[in-house]
Design an enzyme around this catalytic site. Structure first.
Site, PDB file in Angstrom:
ATOM      1  N   LYS A  69      -6.263  -2.146  37.992  1.00 12.42           N
ATOM      2  CA  LYS A  69      -5.327  -1.632  36.165  1.00 12.42           C
ATOM      3  C   LYS A  69      -5.063  -0.196  36.439  1.00 12.42           C
ATOM      4  O   LYS A  69      -5.583   1.016  37.126  1.00 12.42           O
ATOM      5  CB  LYS A  69      -6.850  -1.302  35.584  1.00 12.42           C
ATOM      6  CG  LYS A  69      -7.091  -1.514  34.223  1.00 12.42           C
ATOM      7  CD  LYS A  69      -8.006  -1.293  33.399  1.00 12.42           C
ATOM      8  CE  LYS A  69      -8.416  -1.662  31.427  1.00 12.42           C
ATOM      9  NZ  LYS A  69      -9.217  -1.623  31.058  1.00 12.42           N
ATOM     10  N   SER A  92     -10.515  -4.572  27.610  1.00 15.58           N
ATOM     11  CA  SER A  92      -8.837  -3.974  27.859  1.00 15.58           C
ATOM     12  C   SER A  92      -8.600  -4.407  28.822  1.00 15.58           C
ATOM     13  O   SER A  92      -6.998  -4.092  29.644  1.00 15.58           O
ATOM     14  CB  SER A  92      -8.874  -2.472  27.943  1.00 15.58           C
ATOM     15  OG  SER A  92      -9.722  -1.891  28.564  1.00 15.58           O
ATOM     16  N   SER A 118     -14.679  -4.467  29.069  1.00  9.15           N
ATOM     17  CA  SER A 118     -13.228  -4.585  28.964  1.00  9.15           C
ATOM     18  C   SER A 118     -13.038  -5.265  30.278  1.00  9.15           C
ATOM     19  O   SER A 118     -12.416  -5.175  30.593  1.00  9.15           O
ATOM     20  CB  SER A 118     -12.807  -3.313  28.857  1.00  9.15           C
ATOM     21  OG  SER A 118     -12.524  -2.342  27.918  1.00  9.15           O
TER      22      SER A 118
END
Lengths: 515, 135
Positions: free
Chosen positions: A76, A164, A188
């Site tokens: 990420k 996310s 997330s």
């Protein structure tokens, strides 16, 4: 080959059925082919191939570094990667190239794993859809599969990946990486894991180092692990866990094997069903799966009990205040002076700060910084911030009581529904959506507990449904063993390599979607 | 059989979720708007920005339905143990050049900022300053 689990691909390397460079090229090709998903912000192709070649030489000499040597992974874009730009999906950091690796990234590289790229997300990890980033939304790979196209109709709009860490989940689901790092502050990692049909694990708070993870909410952030099986998550956990001298909030890992037990007897297991999780808005499909898996546990001899977590209903509101307050403090570092975007305004230092932040942050980030500052005002500090910290203790005490009563794991849904269509999701503002989407996942962050979302079934729309298991602090290994047992019972269909990945003709990926 | 009863029980017990509608809207006076923008060093940009804060406050107000009498605030879930502390000696460093390279404006080994001790301009002037700074 692309659809294998991490453990299977590791075996294929050792048996010489494929080489790390061949596999790396296959994954890079597939990243190109699935570009429309917008899962990656940066693809590190040259670097990936170099790393794969080094791995190949080790394997040829018969000295691989471990089970991850040569295995492609994605990270990420809020974990620092040395000489690879790290943007947090924000204009503020769009040209930021860190001079160091986050500890968790370094540990994977030290094991010989091959970095494929940095994945897309909501700006600064603030969101639950991966729709609020500076590089456009992530599309859920299941939007282009046969089941969804058949059941939802050929003209159906694409669905969101969840967030996310949506890019990381989409990368693992679309078979471009065997494992991915996400981050999990309110759900997330687990939320996109559930919506994209992959295993998504949030370890106990403090078990994994956060050095190099750009912070959102320090008292809740943990690195998350996304894989195609619970066994893979366990392998990765054993590599990543433990004290890091660069992160004083890390705790020693309990000794455990990387491998999960092949045979796991659930007859001594007590599974709690929290009655408060029976929320309105829970889809009938998800409710049916929840009930079905509870039945599976009971049929196999586990004790299944209803339990109560009376303060969990306040978790979202409590999180809202604590999150915004910590965000206000964390975002103060972005001032244009030492790194990141800097405005050309130079009439005064304060004016430069204000214009830099105006230009660099999206509406969601700005909104949270403003409300965080409001909650932290001298006259509001006790009323909101300290009050939320007290409610947090009540929420944690509920979990402590339940686990002390003999419950081993809690079984809940991960999300209320399967993935929403992009057009439907963006109807609501970011705050409302986050409040809805995090309702089942957030309490584990509040209490620092390990939790894992396990892909369970496809909904009547042909989209993944995940269920969540939560365990006691530092009981991560057993939690994953239960997850593996469950995974073997439910028979979730994995995405096929030959599923239709044709380029979607719509243009909505270019629409700026700040709430 | 037990499971079926349990699920039926859950169906009966399920209550409506928390409401985010509170009877009185939060009102932010103009001088507080100004203060927050100066503290946060971000601007509300539009009327929607202000409405967003008002909604955030109303949402947070739901905390006050919880009785927390006698409850201690919780800073961290690791409050019950001593955390790792390293020796107070430098173990790395010597990377000033590398770090300075990340900055947009430096002179020798200094970060350079515009003139200090000048407060942000007043609201109207500030708005026009930000309007012209759009990327």
């Amino acid at each position: 080959m692309l659809g294998l689990t991490l453990k299977e691909v590791s075996l294929a390397f050792r048996e010489g059925r494929i080489s790390p460079t061949e596999l790396c090229r296959k994954c890079l090709n597939r990243i190109k082919k699935t570009q429309h998903l917008n899962a990656y912000i940066t693809v590190t192709d040259e670097l990936s191939l170099t790393q794969a070649q080094e791995s190949e030489r080790r394997l040829q000499r018969g000295v691989p570094k471990g089970p991850l040597d040569g295995v492609p992974f994605a990270v990420k874009d809020n974990f620092c990667t040395k000489n690879v730009r790290t943007t947090c999906a924000s204009r503020m950091l769009k040209d930021y190239v860190p001079p160091f690796n986050a500890t968790v990234v370094q540990k994977l590289l030290d094991q010989g794993a091959v970095l494929m790229g940095k994945t897309n997300m909501d700006e600064f990890a603030m969101g639950a859809g991966s729709t609020d980033g500076a590089f456009g939304p992530v599309k859920n790979p299941w939007s282009y599969t046969e089941p969804y196209r058949t059941l939802a109709g050929p003209e159906a709009d694409w669905v969101i990946a969840g967030g996310s860490s949506g890019g990381s989940a989409a990368a693992v689901a679309s078979l471009t990486s065997y494992l991915a790092l996400g981050s999990d502050t309110g759900g997330s990692t687990r939320n996109p894991g559930a919506l994209c049909g992959v295993v998504a694990f949030k370890p106990t708070y403090g078990l994994l180092s956060r050095h190099g993870l750009i912070p959102l909410v320090n008292s809740m952030d943990v690195p998350g692990i996304l894989t195609r099986s619970a066994g893979d998550a366990s392998v990765v956990l054993s590599v990543l866990q433990g004290v890091d001298v660069r992160d004083s909030t890390t705790v020693p890992a309990p000794s455990s094997h990387a491998e999960l037990p092949e045979e796991f007897d659930v007859r001594n297991l007590c599974v709690g069903i929290p009655k408060e999780y029976h929320a309105l808005g829970l889809s009938p499909d998800t409710r049916a799966q929840w009930s079905r898996v509870a039945d599976l546990f009971e049929a196999a001899g586990a004790r299944v009990e209803q339990v109560s977590l009376p303060h969990t209903q306040h978790s979202i509101v409590c999180y809202h205040v604590l999150c915004h307050a910590e965000v206000a403090s964390n975002m103060a570092r972005f001032d244009g002076v030492e790194y990141g975007h800097r405005s050309s305004m130079d009439s005064s230092t304060e004016a430069m700060y204000a214009t830099t932040r105006h230009e660099g942050f999206n509406d969601v980030v700005r909104g949270r910084v403003l409300s965080g500052n409001y909650f932290l005002l001298k006259q509001n500090y006790q009323h909101y911030f300290v009050k939320a910290q007290k409610v947090r203790r009540l929420i944690c005490d509920d979990f402590r009581r339940v686990f002390a009563s003999g419950v081993d794991v809690l079984l809940t849904p991960t999300t209320l529904t399967d993935a929403a269509r992009y057009g439907d999701f963006t109807q609501e503002d970011n705050r409302t959506r986050s409040a809805q989407e995090d309702v089942f996942t957030q309490p584990a962050n509040m209490s620092g507990l390990p939790a894992v979302s396990v892909p369970t079934a496809l909904s009547s729309r042909g989209l993944p449904i995940g269920l969540q298991l939560m365990g006691k602090a530092l009981d991560d290994h057993r939690l994953l063993a239960v997850a593996q047992w469950m995974e073997r019972q439910v028979g979730f269909p994995s995405i096929g390599v030959h599923d239709d990945y044709r380029q979607c003709s719509d243009t909505s990926s270019t629409v700026q979607t700040s709430a | 059989e037990f499971i079926r009863k349990l699920w039926e029980g859950l169906l009966v017990q399920s209550k409506p979720p928390l409401t985010s509608h509170f009877p009185f809207p939060a009102q932010i006076p103009p001088d507080l708007v100004d203060k927050l923008e100066r503290l946060a060093l971000v601007d509300f940009r539009t009327k929607q920005g202000l409405e967003c804060l008002e909604k955030a406050i109303r949402f947070a107000d739901q905390l006050h339905v919880v009785d927390t009498t006698g409850i201690e605030p919780m800073d961290s879930v690791l409050e019950d143990r001593a955390l790792y502390l390293r020796e107070d000696t430098a173990v790395d460093g010597g990377c000033a050049e590398e770090l300075l390279k990340l900055s947009r404006k430096t002179v020798e080994e200094y970060f350079v900022v515009p003139p200090g001790n000048i407060p942000l301009p007043k609201k109207e002037e500030r708005s026009s300053m930000l309007k012209h700074s759009e990327l």
